[in-house]
Write a protein that holds these residues in place. Structure first.
Motif, short mmCIF file in Angstrom:
data_model
loop_
_atom_site.label_atom_id
_atom_site.label_comp_id
_atom_site.label_asym_id
_atom_site.label_seq_id
_atom_site.Cartn_x
_atom_site.Cartn_y
_atom_site.Cartn_z
N THR A 1 -2.36 3.22 -11.31
CA THR A 1 -1.42 4.30 -11.02
C THR A 1 -0.42 3.90 -9.93
OG1 THR A 1 -2.99 5.25 -9.43
CG2 THR A 1 -3.04 6.10 -11.70
N PHE A 2 -0.70 2.81 -9.23
CA PHE A 2 0.24 2.32 -8.22
C PHE A 2 0.07 0.82 -8.07
CE2 PHE A 2 -3.59 2.74 -5.78
CZ PHE A 2 -3.52 1.72 -4.85
N SER A 3 1.03 0.18 -7.43
CA SER A 3 0.93 -1.24 -7.13
C SER A 3 1.39 -1.48 -5.70
CB SER A 3 1.79 -2.07 -8.11
OG SER A 3 3.15 -2.05 -7.70
N TYR A 4 1.16 -2.70 -5.23
CA TYR A 4 1.61 -3.07 -3.89
C TYR A 4 2.91 -3.88 -3.95
CZ TYR A 4 -2.75 -1.40 -1.86
OH TYR A 4 -3.79 -0.60 -1.43
N LYS A 5 3.64 -3.78 -5.04
CA LYS A 5 4.91 -4.48 -5.13
C LYS A 5 5.91 -4.04 -4.06
CE LYS A 5 4.75 -5.69 -10.05
NZ LYS A 5 5.40 -5.50 -11.38
N PRO A 6 5.98 -2.75 -3.73
CA PRO A 6 6.94 -2.36 -2.68
C PRO A 6 6.72 -3.09 -1.36
CG PRO A 6 6.28 -0.42 -3.93
CD PRO A 6 5.40 -1.55 -4.39
N VAL A 7 5.48 -3.16 -0.90
CA VAL A 7 5.24 -3.83 0.39
C VAL A 7 5.44 -5.34 0.25
CG1 VAL A 7 2.73 -4.16 0.16
CG2 VAL A 7 3.76 -3.90 2.42
N ARG A 8 5.12 -5.90 -0.91
CA ARG A 8 5.35 -7.33 -1.11
C ARG A 8 6.83 -7.67 -1.00
NH1 ARG A 8 1.44 -6.77 -5.57
NH2 ARG A 8 -0.57 -7.57 -4.86
N SER A 9 7.67 -6.74 -1.45
CA SER A 9 9.11 -6.99 -1.38
C SER A 9 9.63 -6.96 0.05
CB SER A 9 9.86 -5.94 -2.22
OG SER A 9 9.83 -4.67 -1.59
#
Length: 238
Positions: A35-43
């Motif tokens: 339902t979510f990923s950690y792509k935002p913080v990785r960016s």
């Protein structure tokens, strides 16, 4: 059939296990999407660590937190995703602005492990942590994350790609950042290093990766057979 690659964290978590445990772990791997990923913080890693191309290791002005938070909000697809990513980002921001962490950009390409499998247990940067040049891998999960054996596997991959492959980085310290439970809207960094870790050899790593993917293929093929039987309404003859 096309074999779906395992996420690096799951490969590190599962590959060192005994065959019976490995099979169970692979069978528990779900299809579909979270339902979510950690792509935002990785960016935002470059902003969180204030990484700049050609920057010598040393003090650099940190990116203001409101700028990072706004970027997280823009990249998050839901309030839930924003909340999870913000907690990790705040922990990293606290860690990076503690006066102990500075860095510069350096591209480490993926490590090939045969059969077209590649892994990336590192960020494209070199950090000075406590005045020591360090390579960093960030593992943000709260469940099914890296155990001690999983970290050993990841550290071994980091060693092969970073230290063994380039003498300029032979003395770089290997680090993995994991995170505590939420507190004050953030998750504090728990930094692990390779100090005292008995690293796997390249041959051992390749054998573990090969055996894991052989078993993963069997699991996926069995799922495909089950799906076909369900679609046709057929079952076992006895």
């Amino acid at each position: 059939m096309t074999i779906r690659p395992l996420p690096d964290i799951d490969l590190a978590r599962i590959a060192p296990q005994r065959d019976d445990m490995k099979r169970k772990s692979l069978e528990q791997m779900k299809g579909g999407f979270s339902t979510f990923s950690y792509k935002p913080v990785r960016s935002c890693f470059s902003d969180l660590f204030n990484i700049q191309p050609e920057l010598d290791l040393g003090i650099a002005e940190p990116t203001p937190w409101p700028v990072i938070e706004a970027e997280l909000r823009k990249r998050s697809k839901s309030d839930e995703e924003f909340t999870y990513n913000r907690r990790v980002a705040l922990g990293l921001h606290d860690f990076a602005t503690s006066g102990r962490v500075f860095g510069r950009k350096h591209e480490f390409f993926p490590l090939s492990m045969g059969m077209g499998r590649k892994v990336t247990f590192w960020l494209p940067m070199i950090l000075a942590i406590d005045e020591q040049a360090s390579a960093l891998f960030i593992e943000p999960r709260r469940s099914r994350g890296l155990t001690a054996e999983g970290r050993r596997f990841a550290f071994s991959m980091m060693h092969e790609r970073i230290r063994a492959a380039d003498e300029d980085f032979a003395e770089v310290r290997l680090t993995i950042a994991q995170f505590g439970d939420p507190s004050d809207d953030r998750r504090a960094v728990r930094l692990h290093t390779d100090e005292g870790v008995d690293l796997y050899s390249r041959e051992e790593l390749e054998l573990m990766v090969a055996s894991t993917y052989d078993m993963w293929r069997e699991v996926l093929e069995e799922r495909e057979r089950e799906a076909r039987r369900g679609a046709t309404g057929t079952g076992p003859l006895i």
